[in-house]
Design a protein around this motif. Structure first.
Motif, PDB file in Angstrom:
ATOM      1  N   THR B 177     -16.279 -24.905 -22.434  1.00 14.00           N
ATOM      2  CA  THR B 177     -17.606 -24.510 -22.905  1.00 14.00           C
ATOM      3  C   THR B 177     -17.946 -25.208 -24.218  1.00 14.00           C
ATOM      4  O   THR B 177     -19.108 -25.460 -24.506  1.00 14.00           O
ATOM      5  CB  THR B 177     -17.736 -22.989 -23.100  1.00 14.00           C
ATOM      6  N   GLY B 180     -19.931 -28.332 -23.732  1.00 13.02           N
ATOM      7  CA  GLY B 180     -21.364 -28.087 -23.607  1.00 13.02           C
ATOM      8  C   GLY B 180     -21.994 -27.733 -24.949  1.00 13.02           C
ATOM      9  O   GLY B 180     -23.082 -28.196 -25.283  1.00 13.02           O
ATOM     10  N   ASP B 181     -21.267 -26.916 -25.722  1.00 17.74           N
ATOM     11  CA  ASP B 181     -21.803 -26.497 -27.021  1.00 17.74           C
ATOM     12  C   ASP B 181     -22.041 -27.679 -27.940  1.00 17.74           C
ATOM     13  O   ASP B 181     -22.914 -27.636 -28.807  1.00 17.74           O
ATOM     14  CB  ASP B 181     -20.841 -25.523 -27.716  1.00 17.74           C
ATOM     15  N   ALA B 234     -27.182 -29.056 -21.962  1.00 23.50           N
ATOM     16  CA  ALA B 234     -25.734 -29.263 -21.987  1.00 23.50           C
ATOM     17  C   ALA B 234     -25.031 -27.977 -22.399  1.00 23.50           C
ATOM     18  O   ALA B 234     -24.015 -27.592 -21.809  1.00 23.50           O
ATOM     19  CB  ALA B 234     -25.380 -30.392 -22.945  1.00 23.50           C
ATOM     20  N   GLY B 235     -25.583 -27.298 -23.397  1.00 28.08           N
ATOM     21  CA  GLY B 235     -25.024 -26.008 -23.785  1.00 28.08           C
ATOM     22  C   GLY B 235     -25.076 -25.022 -22.637  1.00 28.08           C
ATOM     23  O   GLY B 235     -24.115 -24.304 -22.366  1.00 28.08           O
ATOM     24  N   ILE B 237     -25.153 -25.681 -19.465  1.00 26.57           N
ATOM     25  CA  ILE B 237     -24.209 -26.075 -18.408  1.00 26.57           C
ATOM     26  C   ILE B 237     -22.829 -25.504 -18.703  1.00 26.57           C
ATOM     27  O   ILE B 237     -22.173 -24.940 -17.835  1.00 26.57           O
ATOM     28  CB  ILE B 237     -24.134 -27.619 -18.302  1.00 26.57           C
ATOM     29  N   GLY B 238     -22.412 -25.647 -19.974  1.00 26.49           N
ATOM     30  CA  GLY B 238     -21.097 -25.127 -20.327  1.00 26.49           C
ATOM     31  C   GLY B 238     -21.029 -23.625 -20.166  1.00 26.49           C
ATOM     32  O   GLY B 238     -20.131 -23.093 -19.529  1.00 26.49           O
ATOM     33  N   LEU B 245     -19.275 -28.768 -15.410  1.00 24.87           N
ATOM     34  CA  LEU B 245     -18.409 -28.019 -16.333  1.00 24.87           C
ATOM     35  C   LEU B 245     -18.111 -26.625 -15.776  1.00 24.87           C
ATOM     36  O   LEU B 245     -17.942 -25.673 -16.524  1.00 24.87           O
ATOM     37  CB  LEU B 245     -19.055 -27.895 -17.720  1.00 24.87           C
ATOM     38  N   GLY B 272     -26.602 -19.004 -20.576  1.00 24.97           N
ATOM     39  CA  GLY B 272     -27.121 -20.358 -20.386  1.00 24.97           C
ATOM     40  C   GLY B 272     -28.529 -20.316 -19.803  1.00 24.97           C
ATOM     41  O   GLY B 272     -29.430 -21.034 -20.262  1.00 24.97           O
TER      42      GLY B 272
END
Lengths: 103, 642
Positions: B177, B180-181, B234-235, B237-238, B245, B272
């Protein structure tokens, strides 16, 4: 008599004392040499005190010297006691053999 | 109103502090009381959250409060405050109510556990973090709570820290994660780069409302908006375990089952989706970001559902199902159907929590999650069986269970859009309905039907205690009715029709066309029933013809069991080959050959200087005295002649 005479004698005395303190092996002789250096300083102080100001009477240097003599006497008493105990412990009085700081 | 929000936020925080600072060190014996404290705190939050939602639904408005000044850096004012809009109000209710039910369930499930107080403390911390996240009015505050959510997830996955599998799963979840963060952090930093644009228009670059305002007004370039949106995504997604991910979520099932229900099904993974929902206007201003959302969501939904077909661990089936459903939500967001997505999040929270707690109830009795060691539990655990069926039907989207309404809105949202991306997304979502039905009923047949094949004696099987069954029943009721009640097609009583969609979407709803007018409403139900029938043929009747047919696809099966070799790829290729063998080895070479040599040389110089200088340190007092005298003489000469 001017100040330089005092100072030259004082410097000669100090150099003799320093030479002795740095070259002699015997601890008591070294003490004597140190005493010589003290007195060289005392002489210089008295000289300065005397020639410092011709109009005013100033005895600061003289008093200082008396203090130094008293303290030096006390210090010698202490130093000789240390010499005695070093002799008792190490069986020697030569400064070249007292190098335990290195070990 | 502000005091109410602070109370909602602080009450679980206070319970966390009381549990961890007072109960754990001093009253370790009073574990029952500690769970009562925790449940009381969360009940208070739940009650207030429902009140806030009701108030907001009557007075439809967005409330933002004056920031409490916290930090001022130059022209940048970083204040802490809350924002209350429809999205926040809905999330508050989801988070607090599911937390409450999970905590009640945990009283039974964790009753024998040594870390009882720690468990409830971390649950409270998690709820606090989640509430802080949904209430945050500036993006820094949001990021802080976002990370806190990740932290409490880490603590809960690794709750049984004596199990190596749990520890490595916790680390995996935390690290993946974090990737993504990093995107989210870059998005935030990019805001600071563009600070001047905000300040010119007297806006604050960290306030969420100002960001959205600036994007809507077109102050920012398209390029910036796209990059910012992709960073946020992207965050998401994580945190929401989207492809690629997603690998941490199934492993996260090592934690206690109620935790899986709370975090990895109902609330945290929804963070998310919430993040994208919060910044939805930003996404809407970028076609690329929207298409990325839709395709990622569709692909995730499909691939995860396929993996779920091959899993034998009931929690893993549910985990992949969660990933798949989150894919649906992302897909809906990508289609511009915000209300459909949040609606699905809402209904999914209840039925997925129900399914996970059902799985917990099963393992409480059988002591395992392996479906090969179950079977025939239907007669022994009737309550669990019925509630599990209800949860499954809701997940499949069978009329009139709550999942039906939300899934249908997603499908119609995708259908009503035109363009190739929407078409792909629609068909991915539609096919996934079939797969979902198949794997859920495979799980049900393997678990509850047939003969018991477990390792323990049949006498030890038992129905769970009522403290565990009550949350199951409440969640079942929610799973049946909540979809229809909060978003009815005709107005019932005081609830206007399409209340939820209008509430979230402010009337400008793209989805929610006239229900039952599209072919896929019947189509989805039909293929669900078909899939159930197929599962029945294979797992109950053991239809040899079909089994033989399936056996022909062993390669396909192997790929699924290995989860498309994602873990293999990450561990063997990325971690071992790229990081360990190339990057780490290169850096190691640099370290030993360049860095170490330079410092070695410096050390060598010092060492040899020391050898020289050591000669004069002979321990003879008179040597030292001579050197001192010499030094003094030199100084005297220096002052006299220079």
């Amino acid at each position: 008599m001017d100040l330089n005479n005092f100072l030259i004698v004082s410097a000669i005395l100090f150099s003799i004392g320093l030479y002795g303190a740095l070259t002699k092996k015997h601890l008591v002789v070294i003490f004597m040499c140190i005493e010589l250096m003290f007195n060289a300083v005392n002489l210089a102080l008295v000289g300065f005190s005397k020639y410092q100001n011709l109009t005013l009477v100033n005895l600061n240097g003289h008093i200082f010297v008396i203090f130094i003599i008293a303290v030096a006497a006390a210090e010698i008493a202490l130093g000789l006691a240390i010499v005695m105990s070093i002799y008792k412990n190490k069986d020697t009085i030569f400064i070249t053999e007292i190098d335990s700081l290195k070990k | 109103m502000e005091q109410i929000l602070w109370t909602i936020f602080f009450s679980p925080l206070l319970s966390f502090l009381i549990l961890i600072l007072i109960f754990k060190p001093f009253f370790a014996k009073m574990d029952r009381l500690s769970s009562l404290v925790s449940i009381f705190a969360i009940s208070l939050s739940t009650l207030l959250s429902i009140l806030v939602l009701l108030d907001l639904s009557i007075n439809q408005r967005v409330i933002s409060f004056n920031p409490n000044e916290f930090l001022v850096i130059g022209s940048l004012n970083f204040g802490i405050s809350f924002i209350l809009d429809e999205l926040t109000a809905v999330m508050l209710v989801v988070v607090t109510s599911v937390s409450l039910l999970v905590q009640i369930f945990s009283v039974g499930y964790m009753s024998q556990d040594k870390g009882y107080i720690r468990y409830f403390a971390i649950l409270s911390l998690f709820t606090t973090a989640m509430l802080g996240l949904v209430l945050a009015s500036n993006i820094i505050q949001l990021f802080v709570f976002w990370e806190l959510v990740g932290l409490s997830s880490y603590l809960l996955i690794g709750f049984w820290h004596h199990k190596p599998a749990a520890v490595s799963a916790a680390k995996k979840a935390f690290i993946i994660t974090r990737i993504g963060d990093f995107g989210l952090l870059l998005a935030i930093l990019y805001l600071f780069v563009q600070k001047s644009i905000f300040i010119e228009n007297s806006l604050n670059p960290i306030m969420i409302q100002d960001i959205i305002f600036a994007v809507n007004q077109g102050y920012l370039s398209d390029f910036f908006v796209t990059l910012f949106a992709l960073g946020l995504f992207a965050g998401a997604i994580g945190k929401s375990a989207q492809f690629p991910l997603h690998t941490w979520l199934p492993d996260a099932m090592e934690g206690p089952t109620p935790v899986s229900a709370l975090i990895h099904a109902a609330t945290m993974v929804a963070a998310g989706v919430f993040l994208v929902g919060r910044f939805f206007p930003v996404f809407e201003n970028s076609v690329i970001a929207m298409n990325t959302l839709a395709i990622t969501g569709g692909v995730t939904a499909m691939l995860a559902a396929l993996i779920a077909l091959s899993m034998n661990d009931i929690k893993k089936v549910l985990a992949y199902s969660t990933i798949s459903q989150l894919g649906y939500m992302m897909l809906a967001l990508g289609m511009g159907a915000l209300s459909a997505s949040i609606f699905h999040l809402f209904t999914h929270a209840f039925f997925k929590a129900l399914l996970f707690l059902g799985a917990g109830s099963i393992s409480h009795s059988t002591g395992t999650f392996d479906m090969n060691k179950m079977g025939g539990l239907r007669k022994i655990m009737p309550w669990t069986y019925v509630t599990f069926i209800i949860g499954s039907l809701s997940l499949l989207g069978i009329f009139p269970f709550s999942g039906f309404w939300s899934k249908d809105e997603i499908l119609s949202g995708a259908w009503s859009n035109s363009g190739i991306v929407s078409n792909i997304a629609f068909y991915l979502a539609f096919i996934t309905v079939f797969i979902t039905s198949f794997y859920m009923f495979r799980a049900i047949y393997m678990t509850f039907h047939g003969e018991f094949k477990g390792g323990i004696s049949k006498k030890d099987l038992h129905e769970s205690p009522s403290v565990m069954l009550i949350p199951l029943v409440i969640l079942s009721i929610a799973s049946i009715f909540i979809g229809f009640i909060i978003n009815p097609i005709i107005s019932i009583g005081f609830i206007p029709s399409h209340w939820f969609s209008d509430f979230i979407g402010h009337g400008g709803v793209k989805s929610h066309v006239n229900i039952f007018s599209n072919w896929f409403v019947y189509g989805a139900t039909l293929i669900s029933l078909l899939a159930i029938l197929l599962a029945y043929q294979i797992y109950i009747l053991k239809n040899l013809l079909l089994i033989k047919f399936i056996d022909k696809f062993t390669i396909f099966r192997k790929i699924l069991i290995n989860k498309y070799y994602f873990d293999y790829f990450y561990e063997e290729i990325i971690v071992k080959k790229v990081f360990l063998n190339s990057l780490a080895k290169g850096l190691n070479w640099f370290d030993t050959n360049i860095v170490d040599r330079v410092f070695g040389a410096i050390g060598w110089i010092g060492l040899n200087m020391g050898v020289l200088l050591r000669q004069i340190q002979n321990g003879q007092l008179q040597t030292y005295g001579s050197i001192v005298s010499l030094g003094i003489i030199l100084i005297m000469i220096f002052f006299m002649f220079l």
